[in-house]
Write a protein that holds these residues in place. Structure first.
Motif, PDB file in Angstrom:
ATOM      1  N   ARG A 166      31.970 -78.938  40.270  1.00 23.42           N
ATOM      2  CA  ARG A 166      31.839 -77.680  40.674  1.00 23.42           C
ATOM      3  C   ARG A 166      33.720 -77.155  40.705  1.00 23.42           C
ATOM      4  NH1 ARG A 166      27.654 -78.584  44.583  1.00 23.42           N
ATOM      5  NH2 ARG A 166      29.162 -78.189  46.066  1.00 23.42           N
ATOM      6  N   ARG A 167      34.037 -76.009  40.309  1.00 20.78           N
ATOM      7  CA  ARG A 167      35.377 -75.800  40.406  1.00 20.78           C
ATOM      8  C   ARG A 167      35.400 -73.995  40.835  1.00 20.78           C
ATOM      9  NH1 ARG A 167      37.295 -75.216  34.695  1.00 20.78           N
ATOM     10  NH2 ARG A 167      35.124 -74.628  34.300  1.00 20.78           N
ATOM     11  N   VAL A 168      36.213 -73.798  41.712  1.00 20.45           N
ATOM     12  CA  VAL A 168      36.411 -72.536  42.311  1.00 20.45           C
ATOM     13  C   VAL A 168      37.835 -72.132  42.171  1.00 20.45           C
ATOM     14  CG1 VAL A 168      36.313 -71.135  44.482  1.00 20.45           C
ATOM     15  CG2 VAL A 168      34.610 -72.945  44.065  1.00 20.45           C
ATOM     16  N   LEU A 192      39.432 -81.132  34.082  1.00 17.32           N
ATOM     17  CA  LEU A 192      38.138 -80.536  34.000  1.00 17.32           C
ATOM     18  C   LEU A 192      38.381 -79.308  33.148  1.00 17.32           C
ATOM     19  CD1 LEU A 192      36.869 -80.940  37.781  1.00 17.32           C
ATOM     20  CD2 LEU A 192      35.924 -82.127  35.671  1.00 17.32           C
ATOM     21  N   GLU A 193      39.406 -78.444  33.375  1.00 18.39           N
ATOM     22  CA  GLU A 193      39.266 -77.420  32.437  1.00 18.39           C
ATOM     23  C   GLU A 193      39.484 -77.854  30.927  1.00 18.39           C
ATOM     24  OE1 GLU A 193      42.271 -73.431  32.137  1.00 18.39           O
ATOM     25  OE2 GLU A 193      43.343 -75.146  32.872  1.00 18.39           O
ATOM     26  N   GLY A 286      45.250 -82.528  29.276  1.00 18.68           N
ATOM     27  CA  GLY A 286      45.489 -83.287  30.570  1.00 18.68           C
ATOM     28  C   GLY A 286      44.750 -84.639  30.555  1.00 18.68           C
ATOM     29  N   GLN A 287      45.472 -85.247  31.571  1.00 18.78           N
ATOM     30  CA  GLN A 287      45.260 -86.547  31.676  1.00 18.78           C
ATOM     31  C   GLN A 287      43.765 -86.948  32.240  1.00 18.78           C
ATOM     32  OE1 GLN A 287      48.082 -89.366  33.818  1.00 18.78           O
ATOM     33  NE2 GLN A 287      46.348 -89.819  35.313  1.00 18.78           N
ATOM     34  N   GLN A 298      42.167 -79.895  24.132  1.00 22.73           N
ATOM     35  CA  GLN A 298      41.331 -78.934  23.240  1.00 22.73           C
ATOM     36  C   GLN A 298      42.087 -78.590  22.015  1.00 22.73           C
ATOM     37  OE1 GLN A 298      40.794 -75.635  25.703  1.00 22.73           O
ATOM     38  NE2 GLN A 298      39.424 -76.496  27.260  1.00 22.73           N
ATOM     39  N   VAL A 299      41.741 -78.842  20.946  1.00 21.07           N
ATOM     40  CA  VAL A 299      42.249 -78.439  19.614  1.00 21.07           C
ATOM     41  C   VAL A 299      41.802 -77.398  18.842  1.00 21.07           C
ATOM     42  CG1 VAL A 299      43.652 -80.530  19.691  1.00 21.07           C
ATOM     43  CG2 VAL A 299      41.482 -80.421  18.382  1.00 21.07           C
TER      44      VAL A 299
END
Length: 333
Positions: A166-168, A192-193, A286-287, A298-299
Motif C-alpha cells: 500500500r502507498r500513501v 514501487l512507483e 528505480g533500484q 518504465q520505458v
C-alpha cells in the motif's frame, strides 16, 4: 494509531516500509468557487463528483483521480494525482495536485494564464509543503493517521514478489513537523512507483507523449466522455483511429551490465536492428527492492520493436533491457 514517525522495517519482508520524504514531488493547489469547472476544462480526466476529503483523513482511491495536462498538440505537460481537500467543511473547493516538483512552478504558471475571469487561485505550494510517502505491506494494519494540518491520498496498491504493498502520498506544511528522511524507504517507494507501471511526467519527458503512448487510458487517466480540454481532439482521435503504435512497458537490467549507462528519464532506447532512430525512452527508473543489483524501469517504446530483437539502453550498442509483463491489461487501441 500510527502518526508521522519512522516505522522499523518488517523483518520478514525484504522491502523497507514506513515514511520517507519525496524530494522529487511537488504540490499545486487550485482553489475557489470556480475551481471545479476550471479544472474540468483543463485536465484529461473528469474532476466532477470527487468526494471532499478533509485534512487528517486519507482520501481513498475512490476519491482520487489520475489526471494529465496536455499541450494543444495533445502531448503531456504533466501528470498528477488529484484530490479535493478544502481547508474546512464550509470553505470553497480546493483541489490538490501531487506532481513532479521540477515541473510544478511552470504548470502552476501555465494554469494561471487560463484563469481569466474565473474565481480561481492557482498556487505552487512545493516550497511551503513537504511531500511524504508511506509504504506498508498488505498484511499489516498500520492504522495510519495524519495530523490535522496534513492531507493525504492513497495510491493504487502494487504487487511485487507475491506481496501487496500500500502507498500513501502525504502533504504537510514545512512549518508543522520536522522530519528526517529514511533513504531505504525512499528506495522502496521509488521502485514501487516504477513497478506500478503508472507513469509520472518529469521535466525531461514533458511534451514527449500523447497520453496513450504511456498507457494513460489503461490506468484510468483519461475520461473520453468529458468535455473539451487542451489537446482533447488529438487524444480522442488517437484512441478511436488506432493511431498509437507505442506503449509503456516495464523492463529491468542488472547494474553490472550497465557499464555506466544512465537510467534517467528521457534517456533514449534503441532497437538492436535499427540504429537510425530511437525506439523510445526511459520514463522512470528505480533500484529493485528485493535485489540491489537490479534496476527496474518504465520505458515508452514502439510496439513493433517489442515483438522481436533486443531493446538497448542509450544506443544501438548499449546494454540490453529485459522486458517484463505489465501488472494490468492494456485497453487495445
Amino acid at each position: 494509531m500510527t502518526t508521522l514517525s519512522k516505522i522499523a522495517p518488517i523483518q520478514e519482508n525484504p522491502a523497507y516500509l514506513g515514511f520517507c520524504k519525496l524530494p522529487e514531488w511537488g504540490l499545486i493547489f487550485v482553489e475557489g468557487p470556480d475551481a471545479s469547472n476550471f479544472l474540468q476544462n483543463q485536465l484529461t480526466n473528469s474532476v466532477l463528483g470527487l468526494a471532499r476529503t478533509s485534512s487528517s483523513v486519507i482520501a481513498p482511491p475512490s476519491a482520487v483521480r489520475l489526471v494529465g495536462y496536455c499541450s494543444p498538440k495533445g502531448r503531456l505537460l504533466a501528470s498528477a494525482w488529484l484530490m479535493l481537500s478544502p481547508q474546512s467543511s464550509s470553505s470553497d473547493d480546493r483541489f490538490a495536485l501531487f506532481l513532479s516538483k521540477d515541473i510544478a512552478a511552470n504548470i502552476a504558471k501555465r494554469l494561471s494564464m487560463y484563469v481569466l475571469r474565473s474565481k480561481v487561485k492557482v498556487v505552487d505550494a512545493s516550497n511551503e509543503w513537504n511531500i511524504l510517502g508511506h509504504c506498508s505491506s498488505g498484511n499489516v494494519n498500520d492504522g495510519l493517521a495524519l495530523d490535522p494540518s496534513q492531507i493525504g491520498l492513497r495510491l493504487p496498491d502494487v504487487k511485487a514478489e507475491g506481496q501487496t504493498y500500500r502507498r500513501v502520498l502525504i502533504a504537510q506544511p514545512k512549518s508543522s513537523i520536522a522530519f528526517d528522511n529514511e533513504n531505504n524507504v525512499l528506495t522502496t517507494w521509488n521502485d514501487l512507483e516504477v513497478l506500478s507501471a503508472i507513469p509520472r511526467i518529469v521535466q525531461a519527458t514533458q511534451e514527449q507523449f500523447v497520453p496513450q503512448m504511456i498507457n494513460f487510458e489503461s490506468v484510468a487517466g483519461i475520461d473520453f466522455k468529458k468535455g473539451c480540454y487542451p489537446g482533447q481532439e488529438i487524444v480522442a482521435r488517437s484512441q478511436y483511429r488506432g493511431a498509437i503504435k507505442r506503449r509503456l512497458s516495464l523492463a529491468h537490467i542488472s547494474k553490472e551490465h550497465l557499464h555506466g549507462a544512465p537510467l534517467n528519464p528521457g534517456v533514449e532506447i534503441f532497437h538492436g536492428d535499427d540504429a537510425s532512430q530511437p525506439a523510445g525512452m526511459v520514463v522512470l527508473s528505480g533500484q529493485n527492492i528485493f535485489d540491489s543489483n537490479r534496476m527496474d524501469l518504465q520505458v515508452e517504446c514502439k510496439s513493433e520493436a517489442l515483438e522481436h530483437g533486443d531493446i538497448r539502453l542509450g544506443s544501438v550498442d548499449g546494454p540490453v533491457l529485459k522486458i517484463d509483463p505489465l501488472p494490468y491489461p492494456l485497453i487495445e487501441i
